[in-house]
Design a protein around this motif. Structure first.
Motif, mmCIF file in Angstrom:
data_model
loop_
_atom_site.group_PDB
_atom_site.id
_atom_site.type_symbol
_atom_site.label_atom_id
_atom_site.label_comp_id
_atom_site.label_asym_id
_atom_site.label_seq_id
_atom_site.Cartn_x
_atom_site.Cartn_y
_atom_site.Cartn_z
ATOM 1 N N VAL A 1 45.836 41.646 47.980
ATOM 2 C CA VAL A 1 46.910 40.911 47.308
ATOM 3 C C VAL A 1 47.905 41.873 46.685
ATOM 4 O O VAL A 1 47.534 42.755 45.907
ATOM 5 C CB VAL A 1 46.333 39.978 46.214
ATOM 6 N N ASN A 2 49.166 41.706 47.039
ATOM 7 C CA ASN A 2 50.249 42.441 46.386
ATOM 8 C C ASN A 2 51.370 41.433 46.138
ATOM 9 O O ASN A 2 52.291 41.288 46.931
ATOM 10 C CB ASN A 2 50.741 43.592 47.260
ATOM 11 N N SER A 3 51.263 40.722 45.034
ATOM 12 C CA SER A 3 52.174 39.609 44.775
ATOM 13 C C SER A 3 52.343 39.365 43.290
ATOM 14 O O SER A 3 51.372 39.395 42.526
ATOM 15 C CB SER A 3 51.647 38.331 45.444
ATOM 16 N N GLY A 4 53.585 39.100 42.902
ATOM 17 C CA GLY A 4 53.872 38.691 41.523
ATOM 18 C C GLY A 4 53.824 37.187 41.349
ATOM 19 O O GLY A 4 54.193 36.664 40.305
ATOM 20 N N GLY A 5 53.367 36.462 42.406
ATOM 21 C CA GLY A 5 53.186 35.018 42.300
ATOM 22 C C GLY A 5 54.310 34.223 42.927
ATOM 23 O O GLY A 5 55.070 34.713 43.764
ATOM 24 N N GLY A 6 54.413 32.976 42.509
ATOM 25 C CA GLY A 6 55.406 32.057 43.067
ATOM 26 C C GLY A 6 54.997 30.628 42.785
ATOM 27 O O GLY A 6 54.633 30.276 41.656
ATOM 28 N N MET B 1 43.521 44.535 44.864
ATOM 29 C CA MET B 1 44.857 44.335 44.302
ATOM 30 C C MET B 1 45.743 45.547 44.528
ATOM 31 O O MET B 1 45.287 46.687 44.398
ATOM 32 C CB MET B 1 44.757 44.050 42.799
ATOM 33 N N GLY B 2 47.018 45.293 44.858
ATOM 34 C CA GLY B 2 47.988 46.358 45.057
ATOM 35 C C GLY B 2 48.804 46.602 43.804
ATOM 36 O O GLY B 2 48.272 46.623 42.694
ATOM 37 N N ILE C 1 36.460 41.815 42.361
ATOM 38 C CA ILE C 1 37.885 42.129 42.353
ATOM 39 C C ILE C 1 38.075 43.612 42.043
ATOM 40 O O ILE C 1 37.541 44.118 41.052
ATOM 41 C CB ILE C 1 38.654 41.293 41.316
ATOM 42 N N PHE C 2 38.834 44.293 42.906
ATOM 43 C CA PHE C 2 39.174 45.697 42.719
ATOM 44 C C PHE C 2 40.667 45.822 42.400
ATOM 45 O O PHE C 2 41.492 45.135 43.008
ATOM 46 C CB PHE C 2 38.872 46.512 43.983
ATOM 47 N N ALA C 3 41.001 46.705 41.474
ATOM 48 C CA ALA C 3 42.404 46.980 41.154
ATOM 49 C C ALA C 3 42.555 48.469 40.901
ATOM 50 O O ALA C 3 41.582 49.161 40.574
ATOM 51 C CB ALA C 3 42.842 46.190 39.925
ATOM 52 N N GLN C 4 43.756 48.965 41.070
ATOM 53 C CA GLN C 4 44.047 50.339 40.675
ATOM 54 C C GLN C 4 44.301 50.369 39.174
ATOM 55 O O GLN C 4 44.653 49.345 38.577
ATOM 56 C CB GLN C 4 45.272 50.867 41.429
ATOM 57 N N PRO C 5 44.139 51.511 38.524
ATOM 58 C CA PRO C 5 44.419 51.572 37.083
ATOM 59 C C PRO C 5 45.827 51.104 36.738
ATOM 60 O O PRO C 5 46.061 50.533 35.668
ATOM 61 C CB PRO C 5 44.241 53.063 36.754
ATOM 62 N N ASN C 6 46.784 51.357 37.654
ATOM 63 C CA ASN C 6 48.181 51.017 37.386
ATOM 64 C C ASN C 6 48.644 49.754 38.096
ATOM 65 O O ASN C 6 49.837 49.516 38.227
ATOM 66 C CB ASN C 6 49.093 52.201 37.742
ATOM 67 N N THR C 7 47.705 48.930 38.557
ATOM 68 C CA THR C 7 48.041 47.586 39.035
ATOM 69 C C THR C 7 48.476 46.726 37.848
ATOM 70 O O THR C 7 47.941 46.858 36.754
ATOM 71 C CB THR C 7 46.810 46.940 39.702
ATOM 72 N N LEU C 8 49.457 45.848 38.069
ATOM 73 C CA LEU C 8 49.827 44.864 37.051
ATOM 74 C C LEU C 8 49.255 43.513 37.464
ATOM 75 O O LEU C 8 49.520 43.031 38.567
ATOM 76 C CB LEU C 8 51.347 44.771 36.905
#
Length: 584
Positions: free
Chosen positions: A347-352, A377-378, A395-402
Motif C-alpha cells: 500500500v502506498n496511498s494517502g486514501g480517498g 506500507m510505502g 503490517i510492515f512499515a518503514q520508519p519514515n512511512t506516514l
C-alpha cells in the motif's frame, strides 16, 4: 448512380477492413520487435543508479519506448531493490555509480533502495556517489557510499526538513464559493486548506511530531554511516554551516570535490583499467534485461498486489489509482487461486473514497479467512490507505512511512454566490420531495440537510474505528484516542500498535512465506501486465495526456493534483490524508 454507391461503399468497407487488419499486423510486428531481448553483461560492469529517477510501486511498461511513443519505461521500486540485491551476487558487477543530483521519491521509497545498497556494499563491492547539487533526500541515498564526491562548484542541501501547505480559503472567498465542510477527528485537517488561512494548532502539533521523527531517522542513518554524532549534524543545519561544496568537504559530509570525468577516472583505476579503457557502465534498465531476479518456479505462490495512488470508486485503471472495482477483482483472483498460499498487499496511498476503501477492506477480509494477508506500507498508508490495511495478519512499515490519519470528512460546495454574483447565473426548478436536490451546488444546505451529512460522516467514522479496533485487536477507547485523524510516522505507529514491524517488501514476503509454511515459492505480481495492444491504445489515450500535463506543469503538477482532489471530494465522504504537502 446506384451502382456508383455500391462500388463506393464496397471500396470503403474494403478500406476499413484493410486498415484494421493492417493495424493488427503492424502491432504484432512492433510487439515482436520490442520484446525485450536477453542482454549479457560483460565483466567489470558498474551499475549506474540515478536517484533522479522516480520509482513507482509497479513497473511502468512501455513496449513502444524505443519508438519514442509515450513515457520512458520505468522499473518499479521492488524491481530496483531486487536488481541491486541480484547485482551483489553477480560476478560481472563490481560496483555501483550512484548519481544523486536530484530525488523526487518519498523517504520510505528511499529507505527501501538505501537498504538494498547497504546490502550490496556488504558484499565487498564499491559504491561511489556523485552529485552536482544534491538534495537532502539525494544525500540520504549517497550517504551509504564508500566515497561521496561533489562537483567543486556544486553543493548539497543540508538545511533541515520543512513542510509547506497551501490554503485556498482566500481564493474561495474572492470567488464567492462557500465550502460546506463536515469532518470527524480533531486532527483531521484535510479540509483546512478550504476553511483556514494557516495551520490549526492541532495540525501544527501532529505535523511537528512526525516531521521530527522523519528528521531524526534521517540524521541517525547518516550519522551511523559517516560516523558523525546526530547532534553535530543537526547543528550543521541549524546554523547553516553547509552552504558550498567545500563546506560539505570540511565538515566530513563529502570525501572530495571532483568533476564527473574525475570520478569516472577513479572508478577506472578501481577496476584496474587503463586510462583509455571504457568503463562498462550498465543502466538499471539494461541490467533488468540480463538479470533473473524473480523468485523461482515453485508451484506454491505468493501474490504481491501493488496498490498505489488515490482510492476511488468504480473500475478505472491507471498508475496512480486504486479503484474499488479493479482491486476487488485482483484480490479475488489471488484469493480464489489455490496455488496462491499468501498475499502481500503493498500500500502506498494517502486514501480517498471511504466507500471504496470499505469495498477493498471487505475483499481483503475474505482473503484473510483463507490465507495469510500481510501489508507492506510505502511512503503513505494513511486514512483510506490505513483503512485497507488494518485487517491484515501483520503490517510492515518503514520508519519514515506516514500512516494512521484515522478520520473522515465531506465537502459540499455552495456556489450560489459564485454563479449569481460572478457569472450572473441563477437557478430554479421543481422537485417531488423536500430533499430531492440535496447536495446541489446551486444553493446552500439547510440546517436539517447539514445534520444529515454530519450523521453520515459520524457513522462512517465509527465504522472506520471499529474496523481498526477489530483488525488490530485494540480496545475501542484506545483506537479513539489514537485516531482523531492524526498522522503518525512508522516508528510512532509501531509503538501505538497500528503497525507490527518495521521493514520493507522483502520482510513482508518473508513473513508471508513463514505464515504459509513455504520454504520456496514463486511470486505472482498484480495487477498483471497488459498485452501490447491494450498498452498501445492507452499510450494514445489517458496515459499520454497525463504525461503531457506533468511535462508542461513541472513542479506545479502537485498544485494541479490538489485541485483535482478537491473536485473529487464533492459530496462523497473521504478518508484521505489531512493535506497534500511538499516535504523539503
Amino acid at each position: 448512380m446506384r451502382s456508383f454507391f455500391k462500388i463506393f461503399f464496397a471500396m470503403l468497407l474494403a478500406l476499413i477492413i484493410f486498415t484494421i487488419v493492417g493495424v493488427v499486423i503492424l502491432l504484432g510486428i512492433i510487439g515482436r520487435s520490442v520484446t525485450p531481448e536477453k542482454v549479457v553483461i560483460a565483466p567489470n560492469g558498474v551499475l549506474v543508479l540515478e536517484t533522479s529517477q522516480l520509482y513507482p510501486e509497479q513497473k511502468v511498461a512501455n513496449p513502444f519506448g524505443g519508438l519514442k511513443i509515450g513515457p520512458d519505461e520505468t522499473p518499479g521500486l521492488y524491481d530496483a531493490v531486487r536488481l541491486i540485491r541480484y547485482a551483489a551476487t553477480d560476478d560481472n558487477i563490481k560496483g555501483i555509480y550512484l548519481k544523486t543530483s536530484g530525488n523526487p521519491n518519498g523517504y520510505a521509497t528511499n529507505e527501501e533502495i538505501r537498504n538494498a545498497l547497504i546490502a550490496f556494499r556488504k558484499a565487498k563491492k564499491f559504491i561511489y556517489a556523485y552529485g552536482e547539487g544534491m538534495s537532502q533526500s539525494g544525500y540520504y541515498m549517497a550517504s551509504v557510499a564508500d566515497k561521496i564526491y561533489l562537483n567543486p562548484k556544486g553543493g548539497v542541501d543540508f538545511g533541515g526538513f520543512a513542510v509547506q501547505l497551501m490554503f485556498l480559503k482566500g481564493t474561495l472567498e474572492k470567488l464567492d464559493i462557500e465550502p460546506q465542510i463536515f469532518y470527524d477527528g480533531r486532527f483531521k485537517s484535510a479540509t483546512e486548506p478550504l476553511r483556514e488561512t494557516q495551520m490549526t494548532a492541532a495540525n501544527r502539533i501532529q505535523t511537528s511530531a512526525f516531521l521530527d521523527e522523519l528528521y531524526g531517522n534521517f540524521l541517525q542513518k547518516i550519522g551511523e554511516i559517516r560516523q558523525i554524532d546526530t547532534a553535530v549534524l543537526h547543528g550543521y543545519a541549524n546554523v547553516g554551516l553547509i552552504q558550498e561544496a567545500s563546506d560539505a568537504l570540511q565538515y566530513k559530509l563529502a570525501d572530495g570535490l571532483k568533476y564527473d570525468d574525475e570520478v569516472i577516472d577513479e572508478i577506472r583505476r578501481k577496476l584496474g583499467l587503463k586510462p583509455d579503457d571504457d568503463v562498462n557502465f550498465v543502466s538499471l534498465k539494461k541490467y533488468e534485461k540480463s538479470a533473473n531476479y524473480n523468485s523461482g518456479s515453485a508451484d506454491s505462490k505468493i501474490a504481491l498486489i501493488y496498490a498505489q495512488g488515490s482510492i476511488v470508486s468504480g473500475d478505472s485503471e491507471g498508475p496512480d489509482v486504486i479503484s474499488s472495482g479493479q482491486y476487488l477483482k485482483e484480490i479475488r483472483k489471488a484469493r480464489l487461486d489455490k496455488d496462491v498460499k499468501a498475499i502481500v498487499f503493498r500500500v502506498n496511498s494517502g486514501g480517498g473514497s471511504a466507500l471504496a476503501s470499505e469495498v477493498i477492506w471487505r475483499e481483503l477480509l475474505l482473503a484473510k479467512k483463507e490465507k495469510p494477508v500481510i501489508v507492506s506500507m510505502g511512503d503513505y498508508a494513511a486514512s483510506g490507505g490505513y483503512y485497507i490495511s488494518c485487517m491484515a495478519d501483520s503490517i510492515f512499515a518503514q520508519p519514515n512511512t506516514l500512516t494512521g490519519s484515522i478520520g473522515v470528512f465531506a465537502v459540499m460546495p455552495n456556489m450560489q454566490g459564485f454563479f449569481k454574483n460572478k457569472l450572473g447565473v441563477t437557478f430554479d426548478g421543481v422537485k417531488t420531495a423536500q430533499y430531492a436536490d440535496l447536495g446541489t451546488a446551486s444553493r446552500p444546505l439547510t440546517e436539517i440537510e447539514k445534520k444529515f451529512v454530519q450523521n453520515s460522516v459520524d457513522s462512517i467514522y465509527a465504522s472506520f474505528k471499529s474496523r481498526v479496533a477489530t483488525g488490530r485487536k485494540l480496545d475501542p477507547a484506545i483506537v479513539d484516542s489514537i485516531a482523531q485523524g492524526r498522522v503518525w510516522s512508522g516508528v510512532q505507529a509501531k509503538a501505538l500498535g497500528l503497525v507490527d514491524r518495521l521493514g520493507g517488501v522483502d520482510d513482508a514476503l518473508a513473513c508471508a512465506a513463514k505464515m504459509a509454511n513455504l520454504s520456496t515459492y514463486s511470486l505472482n505480481e498484480y495487477p498483471e501486465a497488459q498485452d501490447v495492444v491494450t498498452r498501445f491504445m492507452k499510450q494514445l489515450g489517458g496515459d499520454a495526456s497525463a504525461v503531457m500535463i506533468k511535462k508542461e506543469l513541472g513542479e506545479n503538477y502537485k498544485i494541479y493534483q490538489q485541485i483535482k482532489n478537491v473536485q473529487q471530494m464533492n459530496g462523497e465522504v473521504q478518508a484521505r490524508l489531512p493535506f497534500d504537502f511538499q516535504l523539503k
